[in-house]
Design a protein around this motif. Structure first.
Motif, PDB file in Angstrom:
ATOM      1  N   TRP A 149     -97.461  -0.266  26.674  1.00  0.00           N
ATOM      2  CA  TRP A 149     -98.166  -1.149  27.619  1.00  0.00           C
ATOM      3  C   TRP A 149     -97.185  -1.548  28.703  1.00  0.00           C
ATOM      4  O   TRP A 149     -96.240  -2.291  28.455  1.00  0.00           O
ATOM      5  CB  TRP A 149     -98.701  -2.352  26.866  1.00  0.00           C
ATOM      6  N   GLU A 150     -97.417  -1.061  29.936  1.00  0.00           N
ATOM      7  CA  GLU A 150     -96.405  -1.053  30.977  1.00  0.00           C
ATOM      8  C   GLU A 150     -96.809  -1.913  32.171  1.00  0.00           C
ATOM      9  O   GLU A 150     -97.745  -1.570  32.900  1.00  0.00           O
ATOM     10  CB  GLU A 150     -96.157   0.390  31.431  1.00  0.00           C
ATOM     11  N   PRO A 151     -96.105  -3.031  32.409  1.00  0.00           N
ATOM     12  CA  PRO A 151     -96.435  -3.900  33.536  1.00  0.00           C
ATOM     13  C   PRO A 151     -95.903  -3.359  34.867  1.00  0.00           C
ATOM     14  O   PRO A 151     -94.895  -3.832  35.406  1.00  0.00           O
ATOM     15  CB  PRO A 151     -95.783  -5.234  33.157  1.00  0.00           C
ATOM     16  N   TRP A 152     -96.612  -2.344  35.407  1.00  0.00           N
ATOM     17  CA  TRP A 152     -96.268  -1.778  36.705  1.00  0.00           C
ATOM     18  C   TRP A 152     -97.382  -0.842  37.143  1.00  0.00           C
ATOM     19  O   TRP A 152     -98.377  -0.644  36.426  1.00  0.00           O
ATOM     20  CB  TRP A 152     -94.930  -1.052  36.674  1.00  0.00           C
ATOM     21  N   ALA A 203     -93.420  -3.108  27.469  1.00  0.00           N
ATOM     22  CA  ALA A 203     -92.282  -3.136  28.402  1.00  0.00           C
ATOM     23  C   ALA A 203     -91.021  -2.512  27.805  1.00  0.00           C
ATOM     24  O   ALA A 203     -89.999  -3.151  27.657  1.00  0.00           O
ATOM     25  CB  ALA A 203     -92.013  -4.573  28.851  1.00  0.00           C
ATOM     26  N   HIS A 204     -91.106  -1.223  27.484  1.00  0.00           N
ATOM     27  CA  HIS A 204     -90.038  -0.537  26.773  1.00  0.00           C
ATOM     28  C   HIS A 204     -88.871  -0.163  27.703  1.00  0.00           C
ATOM     29  O   HIS A 204     -88.958  -0.263  28.911  1.00  0.00           O
ATOM     30  CB  HIS A 204     -90.595   0.730  26.111  1.00  0.00           C
ATOM     31  N   GLU A 205     -87.781   0.275  27.074  1.00  0.00           N
ATOM     32  CA  GLU A 205     -86.573   0.748  27.763  1.00  0.00           C
ATOM     33  C   GLU A 205     -86.087  -0.279  28.792  1.00  0.00           C
ATOM     34  O   GLU A 205     -85.637   0.059  29.888  1.00  0.00           O
ATOM     35  CB  GLU A 205     -86.825   2.123  28.391  1.00  0.00           C
ATOM     36  N   MET A 206     -86.174  -1.524  28.384  1.00  0.00           N
ATOM     37  CA  MET A 206     -85.827  -2.646  29.261  1.00  0.00           C
ATOM     38  C   MET A 206     -84.330  -2.769  29.520  1.00  0.00           C
ATOM     39  O   MET A 206     -83.909  -3.502  30.416  1.00  0.00           O
ATOM     40  CB  MET A 206     -86.364  -3.945  28.648  1.00  0.00           C
ATOM     41  N   ASN A 207     -83.517  -2.058  28.739  1.00  0.00           N
ATOM     42  CA  ASN A 207     -82.069  -2.128  28.937  1.00  0.00           C
ATOM     43  C   ASN A 207     -81.575  -1.173  30.016  1.00  0.00           C
ATOM     44  O   ASN A 207     -80.381  -1.100  30.287  1.00  0.00           O
ATOM     45  CB  ASN A 207     -81.325  -1.863  27.629  1.00  0.00           C
ATOM     46  N   GLY A 208     -82.482  -0.434  30.639  1.00  0.00           N
ATOM     47  CA  GLY A 208     -82.123   0.458  31.730  1.00  0.00           C
ATOM     48  C   GLY A 208     -82.339  -0.196  33.084  1.00  0.00           C
ATOM     49  O   GLY A 208     -82.288  -1.420  33.223  1.00  0.00           O
ATOM     50  N   PRO A 250     -85.952  -0.480  23.174  1.00  0.00           N
ATOM     51  CA  PRO A 250     -84.978  -0.116  24.210  1.00  0.00           C
ATOM     52  C   PRO A 250     -84.676   1.377  24.213  1.00  0.00           C
ATOM     53  O   PRO A 250     -85.046   2.107  23.288  1.00  0.00           O
ATOM     54  CB  PRO A 250     -83.732  -0.909  23.812  1.00  0.00           C
ATOM     55  N   ASN A 251     -84.008   1.809  25.269  1.00  0.00           N
ATOM     56  CA  ASN A 251     -83.412   3.136  25.294  1.00  0.00           C
ATOM     57  C   ASN A 251     -82.140   3.097  24.447  1.00  0.00           C
ATOM     58  O   ASN A 251     -81.536   2.032  24.265  1.00  0.00           O
ATOM     59  CB  ASN A 251     -83.061   3.514  26.736  1.00  0.00           C
ATOM     60  N   VAL A 252     -81.716   4.239  23.914  1.00  0.00           N
ATOM     61  CA  VAL A 252     -80.428   4.245  23.227  1.00  0.00           C
ATOM     62  C   VAL A 252     -79.357   3.763  24.206  1.00  0.00           C
ATOM     63  O   VAL A 252     -79.427   3.998  25.412  1.00  0.00           O
ATOM     64  CB  VAL A 252     -80.073   5.641  22.674  1.00  0.00           C
ATOM     65  N   ASP A 253     -78.364   3.082  23.685  1.00  0.00           N
ATOM     66  CA  ASP A 253     -77.358   2.439  24.523  1.00  0.00           C
ATOM     67  C   ASP A 253     -76.561   3.473  25.320  1.00  0.00           C
ATOM     68  O   ASP A 253     -76.342   4.598  24.867  1.00  0.00           O
ATOM     69  CB  ASP A 253     -76.425   1.604  23.653  1.00  0.00           C
ATOM     70  N   TYR A 254     -76.151   3.094  26.504  1.00  0.00           N
ATOM     71  CA  TYR A 254     -75.273   3.916  27.329  1.00  0.00           C
ATOM     72  C   TYR A 254     -74.365   2.972  28.102  1.00  0.00           C
ATOM     73  O   TYR A 254     -74.539   1.743  28.078  1.00  0.00           O
ATOM     74  CB  TYR A 254     -76.082   4.828  28.264  1.00  0.00           C
ATOM     75  N   GLU A 255     -73.394   3.502  28.811  1.00  0.00           N
ATOM     76  CA  GLU A 255     -72.303   2.680  29.344  1.00  0.00           C
ATOM     77  C   GLU A 255     -72.773   1.554  30.256  1.00  0.00           C
ATOM     78  O   GLU A 255     -72.262   0.437  30.194  1.00  0.00           O
ATOM     79  CB  GLU A 255     -71.302   3.559  30.095  1.00  0.00           C
TER      80      GLU A 255
END
Length: 436
Positions: A149-152, A203-208, A250-255
């Motif tokens: 469910w994507e708020p955009w 609201a997934h992959e919010m860490n990007g 979230p997305n898998v962590d990256y730098e």
């Protein structure tokens, strides 16, 4: 002069009734027939599908827990089956058309000789409606619906990578301030009226940085993601939409990613923790196994939550012919992770062809892996989500890439000019499915 008689009065009344039916009642009935009986405008549906009425009337299926030996007494109330059962894990797929075209689902099912237990699909907030039919289409197959469910408005996504998350209308502050409350309530009422459980991957992959709800984008500020999540969750709770599995993903962590712990709404607001990770996107061109992609991020998450983990998006490229090998390794490594209760494959062609069904070798590898008893995890309208998992008794054995097999040199996409590539347009995103 006409005489007033009973036959003439009866004829006049009949004429009036016929005129009234022809010009008033009949057009109204015809209009009603063409209305969507399951559409929502803040109101409950007019009817429940017959398949669901029958399914809800049936008693819950017995638990598929392999350790369950005792049968309930005849007078005991049957317990709803847990999904997935203890010791088990489900498989699912995400497709571009989702429930609007089940062809890809059928192709995948035929290729791997196993029906997925979950179908994930995207719905953007731009659509401004709740459509019951898309949920029923999935649930009628005995498959749990999971909505990203994507708020955009994905149709307005900028082509320039650094601007992809810029849509001021959908800033987190607007969600927090209540500008979308009527729409959120419509969805909460609609989900409540379904009569069966669904999963909501909000609201997934919010860490990007590539979505308008990310704190790195759209003028959002630190702490607003958690506020927005709790605001939406609280509206569902107030409406009484309790058969929702909330998936924080979230997305898998990256730098350059935002800290996961700062984005976590808390165990009271989350049921499952989802993760997106692929072998073959920018930054993951060299061969990495399932464990190598996901384990570092799971280790971080375990510092603040013990909630069950679901791999909500994954896939593997076949650029160097290693997709089948990657799938085989995934299924060999999954049993070492009892806290991973599900894996959802991105069954679609985007930057590369992620589809299992497109490759005979990949299909055979997936079919061999999913044939294990632990994936025999049926979902029904009576199912309730597994909310806890036992901690692993021993740490998973480290897995490295086979040294003799060279990994792919790239997917043909340009790398962002940073020390370690951040995800860019080469990573498959889920916000590309029309909502009706």
């Amino acid at each position: 002069m006409l005489r007033i008689t009973i036959p003439r009065i009866a004829a006049l009344v009949a004429l009036v009734l016929m005129v009234g039916y022809t010009f008033v009642l009949a057009p109204r009935l015809s209009h009603d027939r063409h209305q969507d009986p399951y559409s929502f405008a803040g109101a409950a549906p007019t009817a429940m599908p017959s398949w669901l009425t029958t399914a809800l009337a049936a008693p819950p299926a017995p638990s598929a827990d392999p350790g369950a030996t005792a049968s309930p007494s005849p007078t005991a109330t049957p317990q709803p089956p847990q999904f997935p059962p203890a010791g088990g894990a489900f498989t699912g797929i995400m497709t571009k058309p989702g429930p609007y075209d089940l062809g890809p689902l059928d192709e995948f099912t035929a290729a791997v000789k196993h029906q997925p237990n979950v179908l994930e699909f995207s719905v953007g907030w731009w659509d401004r409606k709740f459509d019951r039919r898309v949920f029923d289409t999935v649930a009628e197959r005995g498959i749990m619906p999971m909505v990203a469910w994507e708020p955009w408005d994905y149709r307005k996504e900028a082509k320039e990578d650094k601007l992809r998350g810029e849509q001021p209308e959908y800033a987190l502050s607007n969600i927090i301030d209540g500008r979308f409350d009527d729409y959120i309530k419509t969805w909460a009422e609609g989900v409540k009226g379904l009569g069966y459980p669904v999963a909501l991957r909000f609201a997934h992959e919010m860490n990007g940085y590539w979505y308008p709800w990310a704190e790195q984008s759209n003028g959002n500020r630190k702490g607003q993601y958690v506020q927005a999540w709790r605001h939406v969750h609280d509206i569902f709770k107030q409406v009484g939409a309790t058969r929702v599995t909330w998936v924080w993903s979230p997305n898998v962590d990256y730098e350059n990613a935002t800290s996961l712990s700062s984005l976590y709404p808390g165990d009271d607001y989350v049921d499952w923790i989802g993760l997106s990770g692929y072998y073959g996107t920018t930054g993951v061109e060299k061969y990495k196994s399932f464990d190598q992609i996901f384990q570092p991020t799971i280790d971080q998450i375990r510092a603040f939550s013990r909630k069950p983990v679901v791999i909500t998006e994954t896939g593997a490229t076949d650029t160097s012919g290693l997709k089948a090998q990657w799938i085989t390794e995934m299924f060999s490594q999954l049993p070492q992770h009892p806290d991973i209760i599900g894996v959802i494959w991105y069954e679609s062609r985007k930057e590369v062809d992620w589809r299992v069904a497109a490759s005979t070798a990949a299909s055979e590898a997936f079919a061999a892996g999913v044939a294990a008893p632990r994936y025999n995890t049926p979902w029904t309208v009576h199912s309730e989500p597994a909310l806890t998992v036992a901690p692993p008794t021993t740490p998973p054995a480290p897995t490295s890439a086979p040294p003799a097999t060279p990994g792919p040199t790239g997917t043909g996409a340009a790398k962002p000019p940073v020390k370690k590539p951040t995800p860019s347009t080469t990573r498959p995103r889920s916000g590309s499915t029309p909502a009706g």
